[in-house]
Write a protein that holds these residues in place. Structure first.
Motif, mmCIF file in Angstrom:
data_model
loop_
_atom_site.group_PDB
_atom_site.id
_atom_site.type_symbol
_atom_site.label_atom_id
_atom_site.label_comp_id
_atom_site.label_asym_id
_atom_site.label_seq_id
_atom_site.Cartn_x
_atom_site.Cartn_y
_atom_site.Cartn_z
ATOM 1 N N ALA A 95 32.651 31.712 3.792
ATOM 2 C CA ALA A 95 31.374 31.562 4.497
ATOM 3 C C ALA A 95 31.032 30.089 4.677
ATOM 4 O O ALA A 95 30.455 29.689 5.697
ATOM 5 C CB ALA A 95 30.270 32.274 3.728
ATOM 6 N N PHE A 96 31.384 29.267 3.693
ATOM 7 C CA PHE A 96 31.157 27.834 3.818
ATOM 8 C C PHE A 96 31.993 27.261 4.956
ATOM 9 O O PHE A 96 31.511 26.449 5.754
ATOM 10 C CB PHE A 96 31.493 27.149 2.495
ATOM 11 N N ALA A 97 33.235 27.692 5.048
ATOM 12 C CA ALA A 97 34.088 27.232 6.148
ATOM 13 C C ALA A 97 33.496 27.630 7.497
ATOM 14 O O ALA A 97 33.528 26.856 8.464
ATOM 15 C CB ALA A 97 35.495 27.795 5.987
ATOM 16 N N ASP A 98 32.942 28.837 7.567
ATOM 17 C CA ASP A 98 32.313 29.297 8.808
ATOM 18 C C ASP A 98 31.104 28.435 9.163
ATOM 19 O O ASP A 98 30.871 28.107 10.338
ATOM 20 C CB ASP A 98 31.886 30.757 8.679
ATOM 21 N N VAL A 99 30.320 28.070 8.148
ATOM 22 C CA VAL A 99 29.139 27.238 8.387
ATOM 23 C C VAL A 99 29.559 25.860 8.884
ATOM 24 O O VAL A 99 28.942 25.292 9.799
ATOM 25 C CB VAL A 99 28.298 27.129 7.101
ATOM 26 N N LEU A 100 30.608 25.297 8.295
ATOM 27 C CA LEU A 100 31.095 23.999 8.761
ATOM 28 C C LEU A 100 31.557 24.074 10.214
ATOM 29 O O LEU A 100 31.280 23.166 11.015
ATOM 30 C CB LEU A 100 32.246 23.530 7.866
ATOM 31 N N ALA A 101 32.259 25.147 10.563
ATOM 32 C CA ALA A 101 32.719 25.312 11.942
ATOM 33 C C ALA A 101 31.536 25.470 12.889
ATOM 34 O O ALA A 101 31.533 24.893 13.999
ATOM 35 C CB ALA A 101 33.646 26.521 12.032
ATOM 36 N N ARG A 102 30.539 26.212 12.468
ATOM 37 C CA ARG A 102 29.348 26.394 13.307
ATOM 38 C C ARG A 102 28.622 25.070 13.511
ATOM 39 O O ARG A 102 28.183 24.740 14.623
ATOM 40 C CB ARG A 102 28.417 27.403 12.644
ATOM 41 N N ALA A 113 32.026 16.849 9.861
ATOM 42 C CA ALA A 113 33.283 16.227 9.459
ATOM 43 C C ALA A 113 33.106 15.473 8.137
ATOM 44 O O ALA A 113 33.999 15.492 7.275
ATOM 45 C CB ALA A 113 33.772 15.285 10.548
ATOM 46 N N TYR A 114 31.951 14.819 7.986
ATOM 47 C CA TYR A 114 31.684 14.080 6.751
ATOM 48 C C TYR A 114 31.602 15.038 5.561
ATOM 49 O O TYR A 114 32.204 14.806 4.506
ATOM 50 C CB TYR A 114 30.373 13.307 6.897
ATOM 51 N N VAL A 115 30.875 16.131 5.724
ATOM 52 C CA VAL A 115 30.739 17.114 4.641
ATOM 53 C C VAL A 115 32.079 17.769 4.342
ATOM 54 O O VAL A 115 32.416 18.022 3.183
ATOM 55 C CB VAL A 115 29.675 18.173 5.010
ATOM 56 N N TRP A 298 24.684 19.366 -2.970
ATOM 57 C CA TRP A 298 25.393 19.148 -4.244
ATOM 58 C C TRP A 298 26.624 18.270 -4.017
ATOM 59 O O TRP A 298 26.883 17.333 -4.779
ATOM 60 C CB TRP A 298 25.784 20.502 -4.833
ATOM 61 N N LEU A 299 27.371 18.533 -2.956
ATOM 62 C CA LEU A 299 28.541 17.706 -2.650
ATOM 63 C C LEU A 299 28.128 16.255 -2.390
ATOM 64 O O LEU A 299 28.803 15.313 -2.834
ATOM 65 C CB LEU A 299 29.273 18.270 -1.432
ATOM 66 N N ILE A 300 27.025 16.076 -1.700
ATOM 67 C CA ILE A 300 26.537 14.717 -1.442
ATOM 68 C C ILE A 300 26.136 14.045 -2.752
ATOM 69 O O ILE A 300 26.475 12.884 -3.008
ATOM 70 C CB ILE A 300 25.361 14.753 -0.451
#
Length: 322
Positions: A95-102, A113-115, A298-300
């Motif tokens: 789901a995270f990959a889908d959100v990044l693609a969206r 791209a940064y995230v 959290w990643l940031i």
């Protein structure tokens, strides 16, 4: 060391992908001297918990991609049953990959791209869920509007004063969080001795009255995040920040950013725009990642450069001297 007479139970589990125990378990630890958590020199992680079946102690180690859980006490079986959830087995990485693609296709390609790069640098990060709401709530309330050192001091004092000795061969000094009814009976002078002022004490005591309803949200089929947020924020003294902190840990909510955190908005803003921003602007920046906003924040917080420390800092207070 505590008694080793309690029967030990074990479970082996192999996660589907990369798993970083340090990152995944770190949100559940409240300061270096947390009596409910310990990392020993052999690399093992120890956790105590008051499960629905009673107190328990859990030891977690990894070898060759396999997780070994060892548990003691009445709550041992529950701790082993929920071990994969604690370590992020329910975390929907797809789901995270889908959100990044969206986000990349909706005008936020540069930010996405940064995230994506931050995520690639932390491949074993998982949003786990403890499924113990009150256990997450107490330290979150103690951490309201104070520096971590002050909150962690209060947590240690209260746990050592009222907690129960950890079952099994837990490292010395580890205790199990007392049940809600004990928190309701803590006298005002002990809250003061712990360094927690009356407002936070009242919030915890009142929340203890509704502990059973709060715990039920962690076991609902849909995850219970929305219901948990509604119930938590209906309680006096619990707002958006505390609710998010609880849902991150107890429910594994990847979309619960810590709005109101003293540092987070500035860090997110600096990472994504080069300047510090407020909470409202942070939420705008995170909007393309809705569904995964906590994970992105959290990643940031983990990997992105921090803004220069030029503003005022919160001071460590000691209510015991008031």
């Amino acid at each position: 060391m505590t008694s080793t007479a309690v029967t030990q139970r074990e479970r082996r589990w192999r996660p589907a992908g990369a798993l970083d125990l340090v990152l995944t378990l770190s949100p559940h630890r409240h300061g270096g001297g947390d009596p409910s958590w310990r990392r020993t020199p052999d690399g093992a992680f120890w956790r105590t918990c008051r499960t629905p079946d009673g107190p328990g102690t859990l030891r977690i180690t990894t070898s060759a991609g396999e997780v070994l859980g060892q548990a003691w006490g009445p709550g041992a079986e529950w701790l082993l049953d929920t071990l994969p959830s604690l370590l992020g087995a329910d975390d929907d990485v797809a789901a995270f990959a889908d959100v990044l693609a969206r986000a990349a296709s909706s005008g936020a390609a540069r930010t996405a791209a940064y995230v994506t790069g931050l995520a690639a640098g932390n491949p074993g990060l998982r949003v786990g869920r403890s499924m113990r709401v009150f256990e997450a709530l107490v330290p979150a309330v103690l951490e309201q509007k104070v520096v971590g050192m002050e909150a962690w001091r209060a947590w240690r004092w209260l746990m050592r004063r009222y907690g129960e000795a950890a079952p099994g061969p837990a490292p010395e000094g580890m205790v199990v969080i007392p049940p809600p009814e004990v928190w309701r009976r803590i006298p005002s002078w002990d809250w003061h001795r712990a360094g927690a002022e009356a407002v936070r004490a009242r919030t915890i005591v009142n929340a203890a009255r509704y502990a059973a309803r709060l715990e039920a949200t962690a076991t609902t089929p849909s995850g219970g995040c929305a219901e948990a947020d509604r119930l938590l924020r209906a309680l006096p003294g619990i707002g958006i920040w505390t609710s998010a902190e609880v849902r991150q840990r107890a429910h594994g909510d990847p979309d619960a950013p810590s709005v109101g955190d003293f540092h987070l908005a500035g860090h997110v803003g600096y990472a994504l725009t080069g300047r510090k921003v407020d909470d409202a602007a942070m939420l705008e920046l995170l909007e393309p990642f809705r569904g995964q906003r906590h994970r992105v924040a959290w990643l940031i917080a983990l990997s992105a450069p921090r803004p220069p420390a030029r503003g005022p800092r919160m001071s460590v207070r000691d209510y015991r001297s008031f």
